[in-house]
Design a protein around this motif. Structure first.
Motif, mmCIF file in Angstrom:
data_model
loop_
_atom_site.group_PDB
_atom_site.id
_atom_site.type_symbol
_atom_site.label_atom_id
_atom_site.label_comp_id
_atom_site.label_asym_id
_atom_site.label_seq_id
_atom_site.Cartn_x
_atom_site.Cartn_y
_atom_site.Cartn_z
ATOM 1 N N ASP A 235 0.850 -1.180 0.000
ATOM 2 C CA ASP A 235 0.000 0.000 0.000
ATOM 3 C C ASP A 235 0.887 1.231 0.000
ATOM 4 N N CYS A 236 1.027 1.873 -1.161
ATOM 5 C CA CYS A 236 1.863 3.067 -1.288
ATOM 6 C C CYS A 236 1.074 4.346 -1.064
ATOM 7 N N GLU A 237 -0.237 4.204 -0.805
ATOM 8 C CA GLU A 237 -1.125 5.345 -0.540
ATOM 9 C C GLU A 237 -1.070 6.352 -1.690
ATOM 10 N N GLY A 238 -1.469 7.587 -1.423
ATOM 11 C CA GLY A 238 -1.516 8.617 -2.448
ATOM 12 C C GLY A 238 -2.374 9.768 -1.987
ATOM 13 N N ASP A 239 -3.017 10.453 -2.946
ATOM 14 C CA ASP A 239 -3.821 11.631 -2.603
ATOM 15 C C ASP A 239 -5.322 11.360 -2.700
ATOM 16 N N GLY A 240 -5.718 10.089 -2.679
ATOM 17 C CA GLY A 240 -7.118 9.733 -2.814
ATOM 18 C C GLY A 240 -7.500 9.418 -4.242
ATOM 19 N N THR A 241 -6.733 9.900 -5.209
ATOM 20 C CA THR A 241 -6.978 9.635 -6.633
ATOM 21 C C THR A 241 -5.722 9.109 -7.312
ATOM 22 N N VAL A 242 -4.588 9.760 -7.087
ATOM 23 C CA VAL A 242 -3.329 9.410 -7.740
ATOM 24 C C VAL A 242 -2.386 8.802 -6.708
ATOM 25 N N SER A 243 -1.841 7.630 -7.013
ATOM 26 C CA SER A 243 -0.908 7.000 -6.085
ATOM 27 C C SER A 243 0.416 7.746 -6.065
ATOM 28 N N PRO B 234 6.387 15.501 -0.461
ATOM 29 C CA PRO B 234 5.145 14.838 -0.049
ATOM 30 C C PRO B 234 4.348 15.724 0.894
ATOM 31 N N LEU B 235 3.051 15.776 0.675
ATOM 32 C CA LEU B 235 2.162 16.572 1.510
ATOM 33 C C LEU B 235 0.909 15.751 1.800
ATOM 34 N N PRO B 236 0.440 15.681 3.043
ATOM 35 C CA PRO B 236 -0.733 14.866 3.379
ATOM 36 C C PRO B 236 -2.025 15.554 2.944
ATOM 37 N N LEU B 237 -2.314 15.497 1.630
ATOM 38 C CA LEU B 237 -3.437 16.233 1.056
ATOM 39 C C LEU B 237 -4.217 15.364 0.089
ATOM 40 N N GLN B 238 -5.482 15.709 -0.097
ATOM 41 C CA GLN B 238 -6.317 15.080 -1.107
ATOM 42 C C GLN B 238 -6.075 15.717 -2.472
ATOM 43 N N HIS B 239 -6.384 14.962 -3.527
ATOM 44 C CA HIS B 239 -6.051 15.362 -4.886
ATOM 45 C C HIS B 239 -6.643 16.716 -5.274
ATOM 46 N N GLY B 240 -7.923 16.907 -5.009
ATOM 47 C CA GLY B 240 -8.574 18.135 -5.447
ATOM 48 C C GLY B 240 -8.134 19.369 -4.698
#
Length: 499
Positions: A343-351, A363-369
C-alpha cells in the motif's frame, strides 16, 4: 493579454515589483475538469458555473451535462463547439474524482511572485480532448507568452535584481492532468527550443503513469446498480479521449497471481473505447520519454488510494495496494513465490508512485482536489518560483488521511474515517457548505485504533469536510449531498474515498 488558448491574470491583483520576484514567465495549467467550458452554439457555460444548486441539478437530472458528451465531429478532430474560457473559479465535484477546489488562490499566489501580472498566463483547455492536442496548443501559447513578457518594460527591471540578470524563461505550474499537458507541450516536435527556454516544471498531483480511478469511472455500473451521478459520468467518459489518457500505464492489473498492464481489449471489456485506449497508451509512451526541465513534484500522501485492480466478468474491483519491482525490473515476491503487494497510498486519486516521475518530490498529506489550493502547498510552490535556485521547501508534519463517501443523501447519516492519528486529542473535523453555511463540528470517536465520525446533512448541496490535526496540518475533501432517494440505490456497495 489573451492568446488563442490562454488568459492573462487580473491586473488589479498585482503586487509591487521588488527584489523577491522572479523575472520568469509563469504558466498555470489546471487539471481535468479544471477549466470552464462554453458551448458556442448556445452561448452558455456547460461546466464551471457557480452555485451548488446548479451542481446538484447537473449531476442528478437526466439531461444535465449532456452538452459535454463528445460528438462524432469532435471525435474526428473537428472541434470548436466547446471552448475553454478560464480556470475554474468555483468549487466543483464529480464522482470518483470528487471535489475540485478553484484555482483562484494558486493564480493569486503566482501573481505575488512576479513584478507584473502580465508575466502570468492562465491556460484553460478543453479537458475532454486528447492530452496531445492540448499539449500542442499549450506549446504555442507558452511561446507567445514568453516572447510577449520579454518585451514588457517590467521584465528588464526585474532582471536587474536577479543574480544572473538573464532573460526570462518559462515556469510551468501544473495540477493533475495539467502536468501531462505540460509534458506533451515540451515535445521538441512542437517547439524545439521550448525545453531550453523552460527553467522549471512544478507539478501537483500529476498522474504521470495514470490512475486506477479512470478505469473505475469507465466501469461504473457494470455488475451493480449505481447512483445517477456515477452513471452519468460513465456515459460522458466512455468516448472521451481525455479520460482515456488518465488510464493506468503500469502493471496495475492483478491477473491469476501476476501483474500486467491493461490492454485495449481489457479497456473495451470494462466499458471503454479500445481505439482511444490504444492511442492513449502510444501517447503515454512518447510523453514519458520527454524530460521535464527543473522538475519538482508535489505529491499528496497519507490518503486511501486505489493503486491496482482486478477484473471479474467485466467488473472492475479496485484495490488499495499494488505490485512493486526490484531495481532489476523483476516483481517483488514473498517467500512462497507469490506476488507481494504494498500500500503506497496517495492523494485519494493518484498514487504516490504514479505522481513520482523522478526523485525530486515534496510529499504533503493532502487530497487530490485540494493539493493546488492548500496553503502549505502554495507556500512551497511560491518559494520555488521566487528563488533563483531550488533549495527545496521544508517538509510539513506527518498530517493525517481522510476517507469520506463521494456522495450522500440529505437526512441520511454517513461515516468518515481519519487515519494516521492515534487519538482524537487536538483534532477537529468541520463540515461546511461551499456556499458558506457552517455546520456543528463532527464528533470524533476511536474504534479499532481508527478515528471515525458520523455526519448527517439535511440540505442538498456541496459540502467540504476539513480535518485539522494537532501538528497544524489540514486535509479536506468534498461530498455532494443529493435530495433523498438519489444517492445510493438498493444493492450499491459502500464507495468510500479511494474507489
Amino acid at each position: 493579454m489573451n492568446y488563442a488558448t490562454g488568459r492573462s491574470a487580473n491586473p488589479d491583483d498585482a503586487s509591487p515589483a521588488s527584489g523577491n520576484v522572479t523575472q520568469d514567465a509563469v504558466v498555470v495549467v489546471p487539471g481535468i475538469m479544471g477549466s470552464e467550458l462554453l458551448d458556442t452554439a448556445t452561448g452558455r457555460l456547460v461546466w464551471g458555473l457557480s452555485g451548488t444548486r446548479w451542481l446538484v441539478s447537473a449531476w442528478t437530472s437526466r439531461d444535465g451535462l449532456a452538452a459535454l458528451r463528445m460528438t462524432d465531429d469532435e471525435l474526428e478532430g473537428r472541434v470548436g463547439r466547446i471552448v475553454p474560457t478560464q480556470l475554474l473559479r468555483h468549487s466543483a465535484w464529480t464522482p470518483y474524482l470528487r471535489g475540485f477546489e478553484p484555482y483562484t488562490e494558486l493564480a493569486a499566489t503566482m501573481r505575488r511572485c512576479v513584478p507584473d501580472p502580465a508575466s502570468v498566463l492562465e491556460f484553460p483547455y478543453d479537458w475532454r480532448l486528447p492530452v496531445a492536442v492540448n499539449g500542442r496548443r499549450l506549446a504555442a501559447a507558452a511561446r507567445a507568452h514568453l516572447m510577449s513578457w520579454r518585451g514588457h518594460p517590467a521584465h528588464d527591471a526585474a532582471r536587474r535584481l536577479r543574480r544572473d540578470a538573464a532573460p526570462a524563461r518559462l515556469v510551468f505550474v501544473s495540477h493533475s492532468m495539467g502536468g501531462l499537458v505540460t509534458q506533451a507541450a515540451l515535445d521538441p516536435l512542437h517547439d524545439s527550443d521550448l525545453a531550453a527556454d523552460t527553467r522549471a516544471v512544478l507539478t501537483l498531483g500529476t498522474p504521470f503513469y495514470g490512475a486506477v480511478a479512470a478505469a473505475s469511472i469507465l466501469n461504473s455500473g457494470r455488475g451493480a446498480p449505481v447512483p445517477l451521478p456515477h452513471g452519468k459520468l460513465r456515459d460522458l467518459c466512455a468516448t472521451m479521449p481525455g479520460l482515456h489518457d488518465l488510464l493506468p500505464q503500469y502493471a496495475c492489473l492483478l491477473d491469476r497471481g501476476e501483474a500486467r498492464r491493461l490492454t485495449p481489449g481489457d479497456v473495451a471489456g470494462i466499458g471503454g473505447d479500445p481505439d482511444l485506449a490504444r492511442l492513449a497508451a502510444d501517447d503515454a509512451a512518447k510523453r514519458i520519454a520527454i524530460a521535464l526541465p527543473g522538475h519538482h513534484a508535489f505529491i499528496g500522501t497519507s490518503q486511501e488510494t486505489t493503486q491496482s485492480l482486478s477484473i471479474d466478468n467485466g467488473t472492475v474491483h479496485a484495490h488499495c495496494h499494488t505490485a512493486r519491482r526490484h531495481s532489476d525490473g523483476s516483481f517483488i515476491r514473498r517467500g512462497d513465490g507469490q506476488l507481494a503487494t504494498f500500500d503506497c497510498e496517495g492523494d485519494g486519486t493518484v498514487s504516490t508512485e504514479s505522481a513520482s516521475l523522478d526523485s525530486v518530490t515534496t510529499p504533503l498529506p493532502l487530497q487530490h482536489g485540494a493539493v493546488a489550493a492548500d496553503r502549505f502547498a502554495l507556500r512551497a510552490v511560491e518559494e520555488l518560483v521566487r528563488r533563483d535556485r531550488h533549495f527545496g521547501p521544508p517538509m510539513g508534519g506527518a498530517g493525517c488521511g481522510l476517507s469520506t463517501p463521494d456522495l450522500a443523501e440529505a437526512g441520511t447519516p454517513w461515516t468518515m474515517t481519519i487515519s494516521g492519528l492515534a487519538s482524537p486529542s487536538g483534532v477537529t473535523c468541520r463540515i461546511d457548505a461551499v456556499d458558506g453555511t457552517a455546520l456543528p463540528p463532527a464528533r470524533l470517536s476511536l474504534h479499532n485504533r481508527r478515528l471515525t465520525a458520523t455526519a448527517r446533512v439535511d440540505e442538498p448541496g456541496l459540502y467540504r469536510v476539513t480535518v485539522h490535526s494537532r501538528d497544524r496540518n489540514r486535509v479536506s475533501q468534498m461530498v455532494l449531498v443529493t435530495p433523498p432517494g438519489q444517492a445510493a440505490p438498493e444493492g450499491l456497495e459502500d464507495r468510500s474515498a479511494g474507489v
